[in-house]
Design an enzyme around this catalytic site. Structure first.
Site, short mmCIF file in Angstrom:
data_model
loop_
_atom_site.label_atom_id
_atom_site.label_comp_id
_atom_site.label_asym_id
_atom_site.label_seq_id
_atom_site.Cartn_x
_atom_site.Cartn_y
_atom_site.Cartn_z
N CYS A 68 0.87 -1.17 0.00
CA CYS A 68 0.00 0.00 0.00
C CYS A 68 0.91 1.22 0.00
CB CYS A 68 -1.01 -0.01 1.16
SG CYS A 68 -0.37 0.27 2.81
N HIS A 101 15.06 -13.97 11.32
CA HIS A 101 14.70 -13.96 12.74
C HIS A 101 13.22 -14.17 13.01
CE1 HIS A 101 18.49 -11.52 14.07
NE2 HIS A 101 18.79 -12.64 13.43
#
Length: 146
Positions: A68, A101
């Site tokens: 967006c 991670h």
């Protein structure tokens, strides 16, 4: 990253970059499913973010890419879904970390703030970086609300 069908979603502000993403995926031999929007006509990012979020949770697509204007709205929408770990990325190093991670399963990009060259570098990093596991897995296991 093992790919099934990559899910795509954007609002009007992310539409142009999403078209570039489709080209990138085609050049790399990757299938995709576009959950909309289909033009630059003003629309609500949440409608398309939820469609992608439900598809990720159902195992219909993996991973996802969402766009967006700022990336924030569609990212917030996606992260309402318990099975989604969406990360907002504007440089390749962040793409590396959200995969390594956080085992991110949706890459979110800010359509009004990065160009196609940067998007390509980000996607390269996202798709090439494996999840490290180990100490990170216990943190991911704590994310869903039960």
């Amino acid at each position: 990253m093992k790919n099934k069908i990559v899910g795509l979603a954007s609002d009007h502000a992310g539409y142009a970059l999403k078209q570039f993403v489709k080209d990138y995926l085609e050049r790399h031999g990757m299938e995709y499913k576009d959950f909309g929007t289909c033009s630059e006509e003003s629309c609500d990012y949440s409608d398309f973010g939820h469609a992608l979020g439900f598809a990720i949770e159902a195992g219909e697509v993996y991973p996802g890419i969402a766009i967006c204007g700022s990336g924030e709205g569609i990212n917030m929408t996606l992260n309402k879904h318990q099975g989604v770990r969406a990360g907002l990325v504007w440089i390749p190093e962040i793409a590396h970390l959200i995969r390594q991670h956080n085992d991110a399963n949706v890459l979110v990009m800010p359509g009004r703030f990065i160009d196609n060259e940067m998007a390509e570098r980000i996607m390269d990093e996202f798709f090439q970086t494996p999840f490290e596991g180990g100490r990170h897995q216990k943190r991911i296991d704590k994310m869903p609300l039960k």
